[in-house]
Design an enzyme around this catalytic site. Structure first.
Site, PDB file in Angstrom:
ATOM      1  N   CYS A   1      27.947  26.748   6.881  1.00  0.00           N
ATOM      2  CA  CYS A   1      27.315  27.974   6.659  1.00  0.00           C
ATOM      3  C   CYS A   1      26.226  27.860   5.811  1.00  0.00           C
ATOM      4  O   CYS A   1      25.591  28.897   5.100  1.00  0.00           O
ATOM      5  CB  CYS A   1      28.382  28.852   5.491  1.00  0.00           C
TER       6      CYS A   1
ATOM      7  N   HIS B   1      12.899  14.413   1.098  1.00  0.00           N
ATOM      8  CA  HIS B   1      14.208  13.697   1.743  1.00  0.00           C
ATOM      9  C   HIS B   1      15.450  14.198   1.272  1.00  0.00           C
ATOM     10  O   HIS B   1      16.706  13.711   1.274  1.00  0.00           O
ATOM     11  CB  HIS B   1      13.961  12.280   1.720  1.00  0.00           C
TER      12      HIS B   1
ATOM     13  N   SER C   1       7.158   1.477   0.315  1.00  0.00           N
ATOM     14  CA  SER C   1       6.552   0.403   1.264  1.00  0.00           C
ATOM     15  C   SER C   1       5.759   0.964   2.372  1.00  0.00           C
ATOM     16  O   SER C   1       5.345   0.352   3.242  1.00  0.00           O
ATOM     17  CB  SER C   1       7.825  -0.258   1.912  1.00  0.00           C
TER      18      SER C   1
ATOM     19  N   ASP D   1      17.217  10.771  -5.875  1.00  0.00           N
ATOM     20  CA  ASP D   1      17.991  10.584  -7.134  1.00  0.00           C
ATOM     21  C   ASP D   1      17.268  11.822  -8.025  1.00  0.00           C
ATOM     22  O   ASP D   1      16.342  12.589  -7.509  1.00  0.00           O
ATOM     23  CB  ASP D   1      17.755   9.231  -7.845  1.00  0.00           C
TER      24      ASP D   1
HETATM   25  C1  BV8 Z   1      11.052  13.083  11.367  1.00  0.00           C
HETATM   26  C2  BV8 Z   1      17.148   9.792   2.627  1.00  0.00           C
HETATM   27  C3  BV8 Z   1      10.970  14.650  13.047  1.00  0.00           C
HETATM   28  C4  BV8 Z   1      18.588   9.404   3.099  1.00  0.00           C
HETATM   29  C5  BV8 Z   1      15.421   8.807   3.951  1.00  0.00           C
HETATM   30  C6  BV8 Z   1       6.163   9.101  13.063  1.00  0.00           C
HETATM   31  C7  BV8 Z   1       6.293  10.387  12.916  1.00  0.00           C
HETATM   32  C8  BV8 Z   1       7.430  11.087  12.504  1.00  0.00           C
HETATM   33  C9  BV8 Z   1       8.606  10.453  12.408  1.00  0.00           C
HETATM   34  C10 BV8 Z   1       8.536   9.202  13.033  1.00  0.00           C
HETATM   35  C11 BV8 Z   1       7.474   8.445  13.346  1.00  0.00           C
HETATM   36  N1  BV8 Z   1       7.848   6.964  13.479  1.00  0.00           N
HETATM   37  C12 BV8 Z   1       9.270   7.065  13.442  1.00  0.00           C
HETATM   38  C13 BV8 Z   1       9.758   8.110  13.217  1.00  0.00           C
HETATM   39  C14 BV8 Z   1      10.890   8.472  12.697  1.00  0.00           C
HETATM   40  C15 BV8 Z   1      11.486   8.123  11.418  1.00  0.00           C
HETATM   41  C16 BV8 Z   1      11.039   6.982  10.833  1.00  0.00           C
HETATM   42  O1  BV8 Z   1       9.788   7.012  10.295  1.00  0.00           O
HETATM   43  N2  BV8 Z   1      11.497   5.723  11.229  1.00  0.00           N
HETATM   44  C17 BV8 Z   1      10.956   4.760  10.391  1.00  0.00           C
HETATM   45  C18 BV8 Z   1      12.316   3.674  10.225  1.00  0.00           C
HETATM   46  C19 BV8 Z   1      10.220   3.845  11.576  1.00  0.00           C
HETATM   47  N3  BV8 Z   1      11.316   9.200  10.507  1.00  0.00           N
HETATM   48  C20 BV8 Z   1      12.174  10.276  10.393  1.00  0.00           C
HETATM   49  O2  BV8 Z   1      13.260  10.502  11.093  1.00  0.00           O
HETATM   50  C21 BV8 Z   1      11.915  11.433   9.540  1.00  0.00           C
HETATM   51  N4  BV8 Z   1      12.043  12.684  10.144  1.00  0.00           N
HETATM   52  O3  BV8 Z   1      10.641  12.181  11.974  1.00  0.00           O
HETATM   53  O4  BV8 Z   1      11.576  14.134  11.687  1.00  0.00           O
HETATM   54  C22 BV8 Z   1       9.348  14.649  12.450  1.00  0.00           C
HETATM   55  C23 BV8 Z   1       8.417  14.542  13.544  1.00  0.00           C
HETATM   56  C24 BV8 Z   1       7.025  14.621  13.205  1.00  0.00           C
HETATM   57  C25 BV8 Z   1       6.595  15.152  12.107  1.00  0.00           C
HETATM   58  C26 BV8 Z   1       7.534  15.435  10.909  1.00  0.00           C
HETATM   59  C27 BV8 Z   1       8.956  15.326  11.357  1.00  0.00           C
HETATM   60  C28 BV8 Z   1      12.990  11.453   8.382  1.00  0.00           C
HETATM   61  C29 BV8 Z   1      12.908  10.299   7.726  1.00  0.00           C
HETATM   62  C30 BV8 Z   1      13.820  10.443   6.140  1.00  0.00           C
HETATM   63  C31 BV8 Z   1      15.018   9.657   6.227  1.00  0.00           C
HETATM   64  N5  BV8 Z   1      15.673   9.726   4.892  1.00  0.00           N
HETATM   65  N6  BV8 Z   1      16.308   9.065   3.010  1.00  0.00           N
HETATM   66  C32 BV8 Z   1      18.929   8.216   2.199  1.00  0.00           C
HETATM   67  O5  BV8 Z   1      18.349   8.005   1.284  1.00  0.00           O
HETATM   68  O6  BV8 Z   1      20.077   7.890   2.286  1.00  0.00           O
HETATM   69  S1  BV8 Z   1      14.504   7.498   4.234  1.00  0.00           S
HETATM   70  C33 BV8 Z   1      14.345   6.435   3.036  1.00  0.00           C
HETATM   71  O7  BV8 Z   1      13.833   5.235   3.198  1.00  0.00           O
HETATM   72  C34 BV8 Z   1      13.612   6.974   1.484  1.00  0.00           C
HETATM   73  O8  BV8 Z   1      13.887   8.496   1.549  1.00  0.00           O
HETATM   74  C35 BV8 Z   1      12.226   6.595   2.058  1.00  0.00           C
HETATM   75  O9  BV8 Z   1      11.638   7.555   2.759  1.00  0.00           O
HETATM   76  C36 BV8 Z   1      12.654   5.261   2.710  1.00  0.00           C
HETATM   77  C37 BV8 Z   1      12.480   4.216   1.890  1.00  0.00           C
HETATM   78  O10 BV8 Z   1      10.999   3.869   1.589  1.00  0.00           O
HETATM   79  P1  BV8 Z   1      10.735   3.505   0.195  1.00  0.00           P
HETATM   80  O11 BV8 Z   1      11.036   4.487  -0.745  1.00  0.00           O
HETATM   81  O12 BV8 Z   1       9.404   3.130   0.219  1.00  0.00           O
HETATM   82  O13 BV8 Z   1      11.552   2.433  -0.302  1.00  0.00           O
HETATM   83  P2  BV8 Z   1      11.329   0.672   0.372  1.00  0.00           P
HETATM   84  O14 BV8 Z   1      12.584  -0.238  -0.390  1.00  0.00           O
HETATM   85  O15 BV8 Z   1      11.038   0.638   1.638  1.00  0.00           O
HETATM   86  O16 BV8 Z   1      10.247   0.105  -0.635  1.00  0.00           O
HETATM   87  C38 BV8 Z   1      10.244   0.058  -1.852  1.00  0.00           C
HETATM   88  C39 BV8 Z   1       8.973  -0.157  -2.369  1.00  0.00           C
HETATM   89  O17 BV8 Z   1       8.837  -0.160  -3.774  1.00  0.00           O
HETATM   90  C40 BV8 Z   1       8.207  -1.466  -1.839  1.00  0.00           C
HETATM   91  O18 BV8 Z   1       6.897  -1.509  -1.728  1.00  0.00           O
HETATM   92  C41 BV8 Z   1       8.513  -2.378  -3.196  1.00  0.00           C
HETATM   93  O19 BV8 Z   1       7.274  -3.375  -3.061  1.00  0.00           O
HETATM   94  C42 BV8 Z   1       8.507  -1.500  -4.157  1.00  0.00           C
HETATM   95  N7  BV8 Z   1       8.784  -1.918  -5.369  1.00  0.00           N
HETATM   96  C43 BV8 Z   1      10.078  -2.434  -5.661  1.00  0.00           C
HETATM   97  N8  BV8 Z   1      10.233  -2.523  -7.046  1.00  0.00           N
HETATM   98  C44 BV8 Z   1       9.239  -2.198  -7.590  1.00  0.00           C
HETATM   99  C45 BV8 Z   1       8.474  -1.529  -6.849  1.00  0.00           C
HETATM  100  N9  BV8 Z   1       7.384  -0.860  -6.931  1.00  0.00           N
HETATM  101  C46 BV8 Z   1       6.984  -0.895  -8.237  1.00  0.00           C
HETATM  102  N10 BV8 Z   1       7.987  -1.352  -9.273  1.00  0.00           N
HETATM  103  C47 BV8 Z   1       8.846  -1.727  -9.178  1.00  0.00           C
HETATM  104  N11 BV8 Z   1       9.785  -2.168  -9.953  1.00  0.00           N
END
Ligand code: BV8
Length: 233
Positions: A124, A113, A182, A98
């Site tokens: 392109c 991200h 998270s 955002d």
């Molecule tokens: C990659 C954009 C190769 C799109 C997103 C180990 C090493 C490297 C990679 C991996 C690995 N293990 C697994 C992987 C692969 C994968 C991965 O991590 N999978 C997960 C599911 C296990 N990773 C990838 O594919 C990444 N790329 O690995 O490339 C590489 C290899 C090595 C080294 C470098 C690169 C690419 C991942 C990017 C995906 N794209 N977003 C879109 O938005 O549609 S991910 C998306 O989900 C977000 O960007 C963010 O990263 C993630 C969400 O997480 P959070 O932001 O934490 O949100 P969530 O809802 O989970 O949590 C909210 C938190 O807020 C909670 O804690 C809650 O308690 C708190 N909260 C709620 N309300 C409040 C609050 N806190 C305060 N106040 C409040 N009011």
């Protein structure tokens, strides 16, 4: 706040939750309704571009009336104070796509991200600011070909943006703060370990303990609009 020189802040969906933008993994969160593996991957886009573009168009529309909240403004003020104090480094890394950190005035900001309000042509690589609906038949304004326009976001399996700069800053930071994440997506979830390895003080500001909470030395639990302004004061 004690005297630190080099800070890296990582934000996640929780910092924008109180601006009305959904988080991902919580009750009713985005990924609870949609399967990211079916929507946020290049394979999903190749297999069914209309559905994937529709998903991002809906999120883009949802963003149009979202406003930065007190947490975003507190981080922008912290950045200004940090630089006025003559401290060395300030970097705000966000996993969010955002524009709320920009709305609050944050400048030293890196969207690892990508950004929902930018469209990229996968033929392109033309990258442009865009609030319109993406559609497979919409021609790229640069190469005029259709079929290549996609959101400028990093999907699962794609390389996050700015990693070199991020790791450089993590290697020399003395303060690492994670806000509203998270800690489930890598490599972002591994940044705290990188910072600790270099002796940084680590702080987590989130609603409740998550998967990587045990790696932080300091925790403040609660809504970001309360914990962030309190912590930066
Ligand atoms: C990659 C954009 C190769 C799109 C997103 C180990 C090493 C490297 C990679 C991996 C690995 N293990 C697994 C992987 C692969 C994968 C991965 O991590 N999978 C997960 C599911 C296990 N990773 C990838 O594919 C990444 N790329 O690995 O490339 C590489 C290899 C090595 C080294 C470098 C690169 C690419 C991942 C990017 C995906 N794209 N977003 C879109 O938005 O549609 S991910 C998306 O989900 C977000 O960007 C963010 O990263 C993630 C969400 O997480 P959070 O932001 O934490 O949100 P969530 O809802 O989970 O949590 C909210 C938190 O807020 C909670 O804690 C809650 O308690 C708190 N909260 C709620 N309300 C409040 C609050 N806190 C305060 N106040 C409040 N009011």
């Amino acid at each position: 706040m004690a005297r630190y020189e080099n800070i890296v802040i990582l934000t996640g969906a929780g910092v924008s939750a109180e601006s009305g933008l959904g988080t991902f993994r919580e009750e009713g969160g985005l990924w609870a309704k949609f399967d990211p593996m079916k929507l946020a991957t290049p394979e999903a886009f190749a297999a069914d571009p209309e559905t994937v573009l529709g998903f991002y168009n809906a999120r883009r529309a949802n963003l149009s009336d979202a406003k930065a909240n007190a947490a975003h403004f507190a981080l922008s003020a912290l950045e200004q104070d940090w630089m006025m104090d003559g401290r060395s480094d300030f970097l705000l890394v966000t996993q969010n796509i955002d524009d709320l950190h920009e709305q609050a005035g944050s400048a030293s900001l890196l969207h690892m991200h990508g950004e929902l309000l930018k469209t990229r042509c996968s033929q392109c690589d033309h990258l442009f600011f865009d609030r319109e609906d993406m559609a497979i038949e919409r021609p790229c304004p640069a190469c005029t070909k259709a079929g290549g326009l996609r959101p400028h976001v990093v999907w699962f399996g794609e390389m996050p943006l700015g990693l070199d700069q991020i790791y450089q800053r993590l290697d020399r930071c003395d303060l690492f703060v994670a806000i509203g994440t998270s800690g489930t997506v890598y490599p972002a979830a591994g940044f705290v370990s990188e910072a600790r390895r270099n002796g940084a003080h680590t702080v987590e500001l989130t609603l409740e303990p998550g998967e990587i909470s045990g790696l932080f030395e300091e925790h403040h639990y609660g809504p970001a609009t309360e914990t962030v302004p309190y912590w930066v004061r």
